[in-house]
Write a protein that holds these residues in place. Sequence first.
Motif, mmCIF file in Angstrom:
data_model
loop_
_atom_site.group_PDB
_atom_site.id
_atom_site.type_symbol
_atom_site.label_atom_id
_atom_site.label_comp_id
_atom_site.label_asym_id
_atom_site.label_seq_id
_atom_site.Cartn_x
_atom_site.Cartn_y
_atom_site.Cartn_z
ATOM 1 N N ALA A 125 31.309 0.864 -17.137
ATOM 2 C CA ALA A 125 32.752 0.927 -17.380
ATOM 3 C C ALA A 125 33.138 -0.112 -18.434
ATOM 4 N N VAL A 126 33.901 0.335 -19.430
ATOM 5 C CA VAL A 126 34.362 -0.569 -20.494
ATOM 6 C C VAL A 126 35.888 -0.570 -20.464
ATOM 7 N N ARG A 127 36.448 -1.726 -20.103
ATOM 8 C CA ARG A 127 37.899 -1.822 -19.935
ATOM 9 C C ARG A 127 38.503 -2.729 -21.001
ATOM 10 N N ASP A 128 39.544 -2.235 -21.658
ATOM 11 C CA ASP A 128 40.238 -3.118 -22.611
ATOM 12 C C ASP A 128 41.686 -3.286 -22.182
ATOM 13 N N LEU A 187 33.596 8.726 -30.328
ATOM 14 C CA LEU A 187 33.644 9.287 -28.974
ATOM 15 C C LEU A 187 32.980 10.661 -28.911
ATOM 16 N N ALA A 188 32.965 11.390 -30.028
ATOM 17 C CA ALA A 188 32.227 12.665 -30.052
ATOM 18 C C ALA A 188 30.738 12.370 -29.844
ATOM 19 N N LEU A 202 31.483 2.437 -27.307
ATOM 20 C CA LEU A 202 32.565 2.152 -26.350
ATOM 21 C C LEU A 202 33.030 0.701 -26.477
ATOM 22 N N MET A 203 32.073 -0.227 -26.642
ATOM 23 C CA MET A 203 32.472 -1.641 -26.765
ATOM 24 C C MET A 203 33.197 -1.893 -28.093
ATOM 25 N N ASP A 204 32.714 -1.260 -29.169
ATOM 26 C CA ASP A 204 33.387 -1.368 -30.482
ATOM 27 C C ASP A 204 34.845 -0.941 -30.362
ATOM 28 N N GLN A 263 23.602 3.218 -28.649
ATOM 29 C CA GLN A 263 24.713 3.707 -29.468
ATOM 30 C C GLN A 263 25.944 4.005 -28.606
ATOM 31 N N LEU A 264 25.695 4.593 -27.448
ATOM 32 C CA LEU A 264 26.794 4.893 -26.517
ATOM 33 C C LEU A 264 27.538 3.603 -26.130
#
Length: 285
Positions: free
Chosen positions: A200-203, A238-239, A159-161, A154-155
Motif C-alpha cells: 500500500a502506498v499512501r500519500d 498506472l497503465a 506508485l512511489m513516484d 517498476q510497479l
Amino acid sequence: FQFRIERLGPSPASDAVAVLALNDLTTLKRMEQMRADFVANASHELRTPLATLLGFIETLRGPARDDEQARDKFLGIMFDQGSRMARLVNDLLSLSRIELNEHTPPAESVDLGRIIQAGADALMPLTAPRQMRLVVTIDEAARHVIGQADELAQLAQNLMDNAVKYGRDGTAVEVTLRVATTLPAAAGPALRDAPAVVLAVRDHGDGIGKEHLPRLTERFYRVDTARSRTLGGTGLGLAIVKHIVNRHRGKLTVESTLGQGSVFSVYLCGAKAQTEAVSSALSLS
Ligand code: ADP
C-alpha cells in the motif's frame, strides 16, 4: 445486430454460436479502435516535444547562432524535451513488453521488501528538498512474493513516484508491505488460493475525484494534463502498473479523498516457501 442473429439462428444452439461470433466481432472492433487511439495518442505525445526540439534547432542554426545566453537557455529546454521523449519511449517499450508476456504469469520468489527499500532510497533526492518523508514498513512475513523482480521494481517505483509527485510538501508518503487479511471483492483464484500480501502506498496530496478513479489506469489518462507534464509524467505509469498486476494475477485498488490524499494498494501472491520459513522462525522466538 438483432437482424443477423435472427437470420443466422434457426435453432437455439446456432443462435448461441451467432451471438458469440457477433460478440467476438464487437470485441475485435473495440480492440482495433483502442489500438488506433493508442497509436494516435502516442504519436501526439511524441510530436509535441519533437516539434519544440526542431523549432529550437532551427533558431540555434539561424537567429540565435551567435547569442551565447540564448544558446544555453535553449539547450536546457532541448534537453528537457529530449528527456521527455526518452521517458515516453521507455514507458511505451515497457508497456508492450509486459503486455506481450501477460499470458504467462511469473513464478520466481522475489524479495519485494528489498526492492521497495531500494526504490524508496532512490527517491531521497526528490523528497528531501521538499521536506517529505518516505516511511517504509515491511512486515517480514510479507517480504517475499511470487513474481518477476524487474516488473515488481517498476510497479513499486511508479506508485512511489506518483505519491511523491502528487503528494504535498512537508507531508509523509507511507509505504507498507503486509500480509493481506482481507481481499478485494474481485480477487481472482490465484490470489484467493495464495497467502496474499498487500503493498500500500499512501500519500497526503490533493486526492483524486471519484469520477476519475475508474479511468486512472487508461493509457495517457490524466486528471490534470498540464500538471502531469510539468511534473515529468508520461500518463503511462498506472497503465504499466495495471498490466504488471494483471500478469502477476494480482489486484490493484485505489481509495482517495479530495483534499486528503490517496492510497494505491496492490495485492500479490505471497511466496509460500519463504513465508512459511519466516513465520516458523517467528513463532519459535
Ligand atoms: P503520470 O505520468 O501523468 O503521473 P500515471 O499513469 O502515473 O501518469 O497517472 C495517471 C494520472 O493519475 C496522473 O496524471 C494524475 O492525474 C493521477 N494520479 C496518479 N497518482 C496520483 C496520486 N498519488 N495522487 C493524485 N493523482 C494521481
